[in-house]
Scaffold this motif. Structure first.
Motif, mmCIF file in Angstrom:
data_model
loop_
_atom_site.group_PDB
_atom_site.id
_atom_site.type_symbol
_atom_site.label_atom_id
_atom_site.label_comp_id
_atom_site.label_asym_id
_atom_site.label_seq_id
_atom_site.Cartn_x
_atom_site.Cartn_y
_atom_site.Cartn_z
ATOM 1 N N PHE A 117 0.817 -1.203 0.000
ATOM 2 C CA PHE A 117 0.000 0.000 0.000
ATOM 3 C C PHE A 117 0.861 1.268 0.000
ATOM 4 O O PHE A 117 0.378 2.358 0.296
ATOM 5 C CB PHE A 117 -0.939 0.026 1.210
ATOM 6 N N GLY A 118 2.136 1.108 -0.319
ATOM 7 C CA GLY A 118 3.050 2.253 -0.337
ATOM 8 C C GLY A 118 2.661 3.292 -1.361
ATOM 9 O O GLY A 118 2.708 4.499 -1.086
ATOM 10 N N PHE A 119 2.252 2.832 -2.572
ATOM 11 C CA PHE A 119 1.869 3.809 -3.607
ATOM 12 C C PHE A 119 0.617 4.589 -3.218
ATOM 13 O O PHE A 119 0.608 5.825 -3.314
ATOM 14 C CB PHE A 119 1.677 3.136 -4.968
ATOM 15 N N PRO A 120 -0.480 3.921 -2.792
ATOM 16 C CA PRO A 120 -1.648 4.702 -2.352
ATOM 17 C C PRO A 120 -1.312 5.691 -1.240
ATOM 18 O O PRO A 120 -1.801 6.827 -1.246
ATOM 19 C CB PRO A 120 -2.626 3.623 -1.866
ATOM 20 N N PHE A 121 -0.473 5.273 -0.295
ATOM 21 C CA PHE A 121 -0.093 6.157 0.804
ATOM 22 C C PHE A 121 0.686 7.360 0.291
ATOM 23 O O PHE A 121 0.409 8.508 0.662
ATOM 24 C CB PHE A 121 0.740 5.371 1.824
ATOM 25 N N ALA A 122 1.665 7.102 -0.590
ATOM 26 C CA ALA A 122 2.469 8.197 -1.156
ATOM 27 C C ALA A 122 1.598 9.140 -1.975
ATOM 28 O O ALA A 122 1.743 10.366 -1.892
ATOM 29 C CB ALA A 122 3.597 7.625 -2.020
ATOM 30 N N GLN A 123 0.679 8.582 -2.749
ATOM 31 C CA GLN A 123 -0.207 9.416 -3.561
ATOM 32 C C GLN A 123 -1.065 10.320 -2.688
ATOM 33 O O GLN A 123 -1.227 11.509 -2.985
ATOM 34 C CB GLN A 123 -1.108 8.535 -4.430
ATOM 35 N N CYS A 124 -1.592 9.767 -1.614
ATOM 36 C CA CYS A 124 -2.413 10.575 -0.700
ATOM 37 C C CYS A 124 -1.602 11.728 -0.120
ATOM 38 O O CYS A 124 -2.071 12.873 -0.070
ATOM 39 C CB CYS A 124 -2.972 9.707 0.421
ATOM 40 N N ILE A 125 -0.382 11.442 0.322
ATOM 41 C CA ILE A 125 0.463 12.475 0.923
ATOM 42 C C ILE A 125 0.804 13.557 -0.092
ATOM 43 O O ILE A 125 0.680 14.764 0.185
ATOM 44 C CB ILE A 125 1.759 11.860 1.485
ATOM 45 N N LEU A 126 1.230 13.154 -1.284
ATOM 46 C CA LEU A 126 1.681 14.123 -2.292
ATOM 47 C C LEU A 126 0.537 14.982 -2.812
ATOM 48 O O LEU A 126 0.664 16.208 -2.924
ATOM 49 C CB LEU A 126 2.374 13.402 -3.449
ATOM 50 N N PHE A 127 -0.583 14.364 -3.138
ATOM 51 C CA PHE A 127 -1.713 15.125 -3.671
ATOM 52 C C PHE A 127 -2.363 15.993 -2.603
ATOM 53 O O PHE A 127 -2.810 17.106 -2.873
ATOM 54 C CB PHE A 127 -2.746 14.180 -4.293
ATOM 55 N N PHE A 128 -2.436 15.455 -1.366
ATOM 56 C CA PHE A 128 -2.958 16.254 -0.259
ATOM 57 C C PHE A 128 -2.040 17.449 -0.006
ATOM 58 O O PHE A 128 -2.503 18.581 0.165
ATOM 59 C CB PHE A 128 -3.057 15.394 1.007
ATOM 60 N N GLY A 129 -0.733 17.189 0.016
ATOM 61 C CA GLY A 129 0.242 18.262 0.227
ATOM 62 C C GLY A 129 0.170 19.317 -0.853
ATOM 63 O O GLY A 129 0.260 20.520 -0.576
ATOM 64 N N HIS A 130 -0.006 18.879 -2.104
ATOM 65 C CA HIS A 130 -0.087 19.833 -3.215
ATOM 66 C C HIS A 130 -1.289 20.761 -3.050
ATOM 67 O O HIS A 130 -1.153 21.990 -3.188
ATOM 68 C CB HIS A 130 -0.192 19.088 -4.546
ATOM 69 N N SER A 131 -2.456 20.183 -2.773
ATOM 70 C CA SER A 131 -3.659 21.022 -2.630
ATOM 71 C C SER A 131 -3.560 21.913 -1.402
ATOM 72 O O SER A 131 -4.012 23.067 -1.423
ATOM 73 C CB SER A 131 -4.911 20.140 -2.552
ATOM 74 N N LEU A 132 -2.973 21.403 -0.328
ATOM 75 C CA LEU A 132 -2.748 22.216 0.867
ATOM 76 C C LEU A 132 -1.859 23.414 0.530
ATOM 77 O O LEU A 132 -2.139 24.562 0.929
ATOM 78 C CB LEU A 132 -2.092 21.358 1.948
ATOM 79 N N ASP A 133 -0.812 23.162 -0.213
ATOM 80 C CA ASP A 133 0.115 24.219 -0.640
ATOM 81 C C ASP A 133 -0.599 25.265 -1.495
ATOM 82 O O ASP A 133 -0.436 26.472 -1.291
ATOM 83 C CB ASP A 133 1.262 23.582 -1.430
#
Length: 295
Positions: free
Chosen positions: A200-216
């Protein structure tokens, strides 16, 4: 409704979709195999759950990584050719000063996004090479989640390179955020990887990166930079990618196109979404320039 408001709505929807996706994968999906849970689960597609992504029927894991990497690399090459051609035809001096500044914002979006595509394709090729060369003798790829039972010294020594790598990866997605914010999120991410199964590393990484991008984008981008590009970016790139991820993890076996092509569908769309975004912006600012000339 101005560009800033439209973009804010898009990024808010993206964050909401990420939370839904994360809940499906990491909460409801896990309940099915938890003997202490009273919930039957069954939200995740069983075939997706076995590997953490949707492998097309009849394809090996090795072939899937090769197909995804090759498809993304081809899209990247074609887009770079298109990008250079557009730059020759529509150089910044031919645009108005405001449009030129806006196109620089577009170029910045696309540059970092395509670097992400390069990294994604490289990861697929790296895993393909590792599997082909027998780096993983039992065929199972390892991650830092294996370190949970190790000593603190071992955990720190082996996770520090991952931590430093994530700082720069997050910065590419969160260009306007300060380094303190990046450090905090990177620390939390690496800690999370210790408790997330590697599949589940890819789903976890995707959540972090996309969440971080929108937060930014929502909280760190200055209002004057929230232009047309800001308004359409989430709707053409990150939001559809998250929706595709939700469909992939829940319908891997039930839809013929997922069964036939699997995760390659997601990879191809993600790689194509940035050229599509760039094309929309290029056409918009070109027409805007023409309308100004006609006036």
């Amino acid at each position: 409704m101005n560009a800033s408001t439209v973009g804010n709505i898009g990024h808010t929807l993206n964050i909401s979709s990420i939370l839904i996706y994360a809940s499906i994968v990491f909460i409801f999906g896990q309940q099915r195999h938890d003997p202490n849970s009273k919930t039957t689960g069954g939200v995740l597609d069983q075939r997706w759950e076995e590997e953490g992504y949707c492998r097309s029927e009849g394809a090996t894991i090795t072939q899937t990584h090769l197909d995804s990497g090759a498809a993304m690399a081809l899209i990247l090459i074609l887009f770079m050719a298109y990008f250079l051609r557009v730059k020759r035809q529509t150089s910044i001096p031919k645009l108005s000063s405001s449009n030129a500044a806006d196109m620089e914002i577009v170029d910045n979006y696309v540059m970092y996004a395509m670097l992400g595509v390069v990294a994604h394709a490289f990861a697929h090729f790296l895993i393909y090479t590792g599997l082909t060369l027998g780096v993983y003798p039992d065929g199972e790829i390892r991650g830092i989640d294996d370190l949970r039972e190790s000593s603190i010294a071992t955990i720190l020594s082996k996770s520090l390179p991952v931590f430093f790598g994530w700082n720069f990866l997050l910065k590419s997605y969160m260009q306007s955020a300060g380094w303190l914010t990046i450090l905090i999120i990177a620390s939390s991410t690496v800690s999370g990887f210790l408790y997330i199964p590697f599949k589940f590393g890819f789903p976890f990484a995707q959540c972090i990166l996309f969440f971080g991008h929108s937060l930014d984008q929502l909280f760190f981008v200055r209002r004057e930079k929230k232009t047309f590009a800001y308004a359409i970016y989430p709707f053409l790139t990150v939001l559809p990618s998250v929706i595709l991820s939700i469909l992939e993890c829940t319908q891997c076996s039930s839809r013929f196109y997922w069964a036939a092509y699997g995760h390659v569908i997601y990879d191809v769309f993600m790689a194509l979404s940035y050229p599509i975004f760039y094309s929309f912006c290029s056409i918009y600012y070109r027409r805007s320039r023409m309308s100004i000339k006609n006036d």
